[in-house]
Design a protein around this motif. Structure first.
Motif, PDB file in Angstrom:
ATOM      1  N   ILE A 170       0.771  -1.175   0.011  1.00  0.00           N
ATOM      2  CA  ILE A 170       0.100   0.179  -0.087  1.00  0.00           C
ATOM      3  C   ILE A 170       0.880   1.283  -0.065  1.00  0.00           C
ATOM      4  CG2 ILE A 170      -1.738   1.246   1.431  1.00  0.00           C
ATOM      5  CD1 ILE A 170      -2.679  -1.343   2.316  1.00  0.00           C
ATOM      6  N   TYR A 171       0.726   2.184  -1.115  1.00  0.00           N
ATOM      7  CA  TYR A 171       1.497   3.464  -1.075  1.00  0.00           C
ATOM      8  C   TYR A 171       0.783   4.445  -0.118  1.00  0.00           C
ATOM      9  CZ  TYR A 171       5.089   1.539  -4.200  1.00  0.00           C
ATOM     10  OH  TYR A 171       5.911   0.897  -4.852  1.00  0.00           O
ATOM     11  N   ASP A 172       0.052   3.937   0.841  1.00  0.00           N
ATOM     12  CA  ASP A 172      -0.594   4.798   1.855  1.00  0.00           C
ATOM     13  C   ASP A 172       0.553   5.553   2.723  1.00  0.00           C
ATOM     14  OD1 ASP A 172      -3.360   5.813   3.074  1.00  0.00           O
ATOM     15  OD2 ASP A 172      -1.932   5.398   4.485  1.00  0.00           O
ATOM     16  N   ARG A 173       0.614   6.734   2.765  1.00  0.00           N
ATOM     17  CA  ARG A 173       1.699   7.056   3.803  1.00  0.00           C
ATOM     18  C   ARG A 173       1.554   6.725   5.102  1.00  0.00           C
ATOM     19  NH1 ARG A 173       5.767  11.120   3.200  1.00  0.00           N
ATOM     20  NH2 ARG A 173       6.671  11.895   4.956  1.00  0.00           N
ATOM     21  N   SER A 174       0.535   6.822   5.579  1.00  0.00           N
ATOM     22  CA  SER A 174       0.044   6.439   7.037  1.00  0.00           C
ATOM     23  C   SER A 174       0.509   4.892   7.412  1.00  0.00           C
ATOM     24  CB  SER A 174      -1.349   6.771   7.395  1.00  0.00           C
ATOM     25  OG  SER A 174      -2.064   5.964   6.707  1.00  0.00           O
ATOM     26  N   PHE A 175       0.246   4.094   6.183  1.00  0.00           N
ATOM     27  CA  PHE A 175       0.730   2.686   6.510  1.00  0.00           C
ATOM     28  C   PHE A 175       2.033   2.462   6.352  1.00  0.00           C
ATOM     29  CE2 PHE A 175       2.097  -1.155   4.151  1.00  0.00           C
ATOM     30  CZ  PHE A 175       1.579  -1.899   5.131  1.00  0.00           C
ATOM     31  N   VAL A 176       2.858   3.401   5.550  1.00  0.00           N
ATOM     32  CA  VAL A 176       4.275   3.203   5.439  1.00  0.00           C
ATOM     33  C   VAL A 176       4.910   3.717   6.595  1.00  0.00           C
ATOM     34  CG1 VAL A 176       6.250   3.883   4.166  1.00  0.00           C
ATOM     35  CG2 VAL A 176       4.334   3.223   2.828  1.00  0.00           C
ATOM     36  N   GLU A 177       4.361   4.878   7.251  1.00  0.00           N
ATOM     37  CA  GLU A 177       5.048   5.319   8.455  1.00  0.00           C
ATOM     38  C   GLU A 177       4.623   4.683   9.693  1.00  0.00           C
ATOM     39  OE1 GLU A 177       3.788   9.673   8.570  1.00  0.00           O
ATOM     40  OE2 GLU A 177       5.507  10.176   6.994  1.00  0.00           O
ATOM     41  N   GLY A 178       3.297   4.301   9.869  1.00  0.00           N
ATOM     42  CA  GLY A 178       3.058   3.776  10.982  1.00  0.00           C
ATOM     43  C   GLY A 178       2.866   2.354  11.106  1.00  0.00           C
ATOM     44  N   THR A 179       2.980   1.677  10.020  1.00  0.00           N
ATOM     45  CA  THR A 179       3.232   0.085  10.216  1.00  0.00           C
ATOM     46  C   THR A 179       4.605  -0.532   9.513  1.00  0.00           C
ATOM     47  OG1 THR A 179       0.870  -0.018  10.304  1.00  0.00           O
ATOM     48  CG2 THR A 179       2.080  -2.111   9.534  1.00  0.00           C
ATOM     49  N   LEU A 180       4.706  -0.108   8.250  1.00  0.00           N
ATOM     50  CA  LEU A 180       5.745  -0.701   7.607  1.00  0.00           C
ATOM     51  C   LEU A 180       7.035  -0.418   7.984  1.00  0.00           C
ATOM     52  CD1 LEU A 180       5.923  -2.792   5.278  1.00  0.00           C
ATOM     53  CD2 LEU A 180       6.111  -0.908   3.662  1.00  0.00           C
ATOM     54  N   ALA A 181       7.220   0.721   8.502  1.00  0.00           N
ATOM     55  CA  ALA A 181       8.648   1.310   9.257  1.00  0.00           C
ATOM     56  C   ALA A 181       9.081   0.499  10.477  1.00  0.00           C
ATOM     57  CB  ALA A 181       8.506   2.818   9.467  1.00  0.00           C
ATOM     58  N   TYR A 182       7.993  -0.443  10.997  1.00  0.00           N
ATOM     59  CA  TYR A 182       8.463  -0.995  12.396  1.00  0.00           C
ATOM     60  C   TYR A 182       8.453  -2.767  11.783  1.00  0.00           C
ATOM     61  CZ  TYR A 182       7.160   3.318  14.386  1.00  0.00           C
ATOM     62  OH  TYR A 182       7.365   4.815  14.548  1.00  0.00           O
ATOM     63  N   THR A 183       8.242  -3.065  10.827  1.00  0.00           N
ATOM     64  CA  THR A 183       7.923  -4.375  10.420  1.00  0.00           C
ATOM     65  C   THR A 183       9.103  -5.168   9.921  1.00  0.00           C
ATOM     66  OG1 THR A 183       5.587  -3.795   9.605  1.00  0.00           O
ATOM     67  CG2 THR A 183       6.709  -5.905   8.815  1.00  0.00           C
ATOM     68  N   SER A 184       9.260  -6.183  10.799  1.00  0.00           N
ATOM     69  CA  SER A 184      10.586  -6.869  10.648  1.00  0.00           C
ATOM     70  C   SER A 184      10.506  -7.525   9.099  1.00  0.00           C
ATOM     71  CB  SER A 184      10.497  -8.388  11.546  1.00  0.00           C
ATOM     72  OG  SER A 184       9.573  -9.137  11.383  1.00  0.00           O
ATOM     73  N   PRO A 185      11.660  -7.672   8.547  1.00  0.00           N
ATOM     74  CA  PRO A 185      12.009  -8.159   7.237  1.00  0.00           C
ATOM     75  C   PRO A 185      10.881  -9.753   6.911  1.00  0.00           C
ATOM     76  CG  PRO A 185      13.994  -7.687   7.900  1.00  0.00           C
ATOM     77  CD  PRO A 185      13.130  -7.631   9.183  1.00  0.00           C
ATOM     78  N   GLU A 186      11.398 -10.550   7.807  1.00  0.00           N
ATOM     79  CA  GLU A 186      10.336 -11.781   7.538  1.00  0.00           C
ATOM     80  C   GLU A 186       8.991 -11.769   7.622  1.00  0.00           C
ATOM     81  OE1 GLU A 186      11.484 -11.947  12.165  1.00  0.00           O
ATOM     82  OE2 GLU A 186      12.573 -11.191  10.140  1.00  0.00           O
ATOM     83  N   GLN A 187       8.496 -10.503   8.240  1.00  0.00           N
ATOM     84  CA  GLN A 187       6.952 -10.455   8.234  1.00  0.00           C
ATOM     85  C   GLN A 187       6.433 -10.015   6.936  1.00  0.00           C
ATOM     86  OE1 GLN A 187       6.497  -7.981  11.809  1.00  0.00           O
ATOM     87  NE2 GLN A 187       4.558  -9.148  11.892  1.00  0.00           N
ATOM     88  N   THR A 188       7.572  -9.250   6.108  1.00  0.00           N
ATOM     89  CA  THR A 188       6.995  -9.110   4.697  1.00  0.00           C
ATOM     90  C   THR A 188       7.228 -10.241   3.502  1.00  0.00           C
ATOM     91  OG1 THR A 188       9.331  -8.547   3.924  1.00  0.00           O
ATOM     92  CG2 THR A 188       8.150  -6.851   5.274  1.00  0.00           C
ATOM     93  N   GLY A 189       7.680 -11.330   4.151  1.00  0.00           N
ATOM     94  CA  GLY A 189       7.637 -12.448   3.113  1.00  0.00           C
ATOM     95  C   GLY A 189       8.849 -12.209   2.150  1.00  0.00           C
ATOM     96  N   ARG A 190       9.802 -11.340   2.228  1.00  0.00           N
ATOM     97  CA  ARG A 190      10.624 -11.117   1.472  1.00  0.00           C
ATOM     98  C   ARG A 190      12.270 -11.946   1.714  1.00  0.00           C
ATOM     99  NH1 ARG A 190       9.462  -7.890  -3.207  1.00  0.00           N
ATOM    100  NH2 ARG A 190       7.102  -7.422  -2.621  1.00  0.00           N
ATOM    101  N   ILE A 191      12.056 -12.589   2.857  1.00  0.00           N
ATOM    102  CA  ILE A 191      13.153 -13.330   3.101  1.00  0.00           C
ATOM    103  C   ILE A 191      12.842 -14.674   3.697  1.00  0.00           C
ATOM    104  CG2 ILE A 191      14.793 -11.701   3.824  1.00  0.00           C
ATOM    105  CD1 ILE A 191      14.430 -12.235   6.622  1.00  0.00           C
ATOM    106  N   ASN A 192      13.324 -15.931   3.303  1.00  0.00           N
ATOM    107  CA  ASN A 192      12.950 -17.228   3.685  1.00  0.00           C
ATOM    108  C   ASN A 192      13.193 -17.469   5.291  1.00  0.00           C
ATOM    109  OD1 ASN A 192      11.979 -19.872   3.375  1.00  0.00           O
ATOM    110  ND2 ASN A 192      13.604 -20.776   2.716  1.00  0.00           N
ATOM    111  N   HIS A 193      12.448 -16.796   6.016  1.00  0.00           N
ATOM    112  CA  HIS A 193      12.627 -17.085   7.498  1.00  0.00           C
ATOM    113  C   HIS A 193      11.074 -16.990   8.095  1.00  0.00           C
ATOM    114  CE1 HIS A 193      13.929 -16.224  11.523  1.00  0.00           C
ATOM    115  NE2 HIS A 193      15.109 -16.664  11.219  1.00  0.00           N
ATOM    116  N   ARG A 194      11.060 -17.971   8.727  1.00  0.00           N
ATOM    117  CA  ARG A 194       9.722 -17.800   9.735  1.00  0.00           C
ATOM    118  C   ARG A 194       9.540 -16.996  10.603  1.00  0.00           C
ATOM    119  NH1 ARG A 194       9.240 -20.648  14.647  1.00  0.00           N
ATOM    120  NH2 ARG A 194      11.338 -21.381  15.361  1.00  0.00           N
ATOM    121  N   VAL A 195       8.199 -16.302  10.843  1.00  0.00           N
ATOM    122  CA  VAL A 195       8.129 -15.376  11.736  1.00  0.00           C
ATOM    123  C   VAL A 195       7.863 -15.875  13.244  1.00  0.00           C
ATOM    124  CG1 VAL A 195       6.468 -13.746  12.482  1.00  0.00           C
ATOM    125  CG2 VAL A 195       6.885 -14.115  10.007  1.00  0.00           C
TER     126      VAL A 195
END
Length: 233
Positions: A170-195
């Motif tokens: 989501i290119y929503d600024r509030s989502f990027v600032e308020g959620t994605l900025a604190y999200t671990s890499p494994e939660q994004t599914g961009r690395i092969n590592h379980r949450v």
């Protein structure tokens, strides 16, 4: 808006709008049968939910009942009234950690205050992890604090959005600032590592960093660039 909601949630009186995000609107309210108990209603914006999503919410609420700690505010119920779907929880008279941090002096947070908050958060998160539960959404907006006594509450154990399910993000600024900025890499599914539990510790570390420095370790308005920073830097 409050008057409009009263017509579609007949058993509740909505007292005050507390906030709004991309996925939900939050109100202070009470059930008409128990007007002395203040509640928080998190009204989901999604036009529809699958039966599996509804079942997940209800199962998660039941699972969370094993947690017992005064520093946690847990969801009480998932309800549907007409086409309105919402999660209820007890109300806490406080402000979010990010709102509190904005009121601090320009020279930064007092270290004694930081350690008082940080130790409480680390302790309560350790108790959560010992029950086998991962919060999955540690960020300042999900931490409430009473400024006078630095009493804290960890909230929002159920999120209607899984980052991995968002197509192209989501290119929503509030989502990027308020959620994605604190999200671990494994939660994004961009690395092969379980949450696992470490995902909460990663997000808690970002929260602590921001409290101490007044800024995020990484930030970009482009969500993919932000994810790359967390992965590579």
């Amino acid at each position: 808006m409050v008057a409009e909601m009263k017509t579609v949630i007949p058993n509740y009186d909505l007292v005050e709008k507390l906030g709004e995000g991309p996925q939900s609107i939050v109100y202070k309210a009470f059930h008409k049968k128990n007007p002395n108990r203040s509640l928080t209603l998190k009204i989901l914006k999604a036009a529809s939910l699958s039966e599996s999503q509804k079942a997940y919410f209800r199962q998660k609420i039941q699972h969370l009942k094993i947690l017992h700690d005064s520093h946690l505010i847990l969801p009480l119920s998932f309800e549907e009234k007409g086409n309105v779907r919402f999660i209820t929880q007890d109300y806490f008279e406080g402000v979010t950690l990010d709102e509190w941090a904005k009121t601090r002096p320009k020279n930064g947070i007092i270290l004694d205050d930081f350690f008082a908050i940080a130790c409480k958060l680390a302790e309560v998160l350790d108790k959560v992890h010992k029950t086998g539960i991962i919060h999955g959404g540690i960020k300042p907006h999900n931490i409430l604090i009473q400024p006078e006594v630095l009493d804290i509450r960890l909230i929002d154990f159920i999120t209607p959005l899984d980052v991995r399910d968002v197509s192209h993000f989501i290119y929503d600024r509030s989502f990027v600032e308020g959620t994605l900025a604190y999200t671990s890499p494994e939660q994004t599914g961009r690395i092969n590592h379980r949450v696992d539990f470490s995902t909460d510790l990663y997000s808690l570390g970002i929260t602590f960093y921001e409290l101490l420095t007044g800024r995020l370790p990484f930030f970009s308005t482009d969500p993919l660039e932000l994810i790359h920073s967390h992965l590579a830097e």
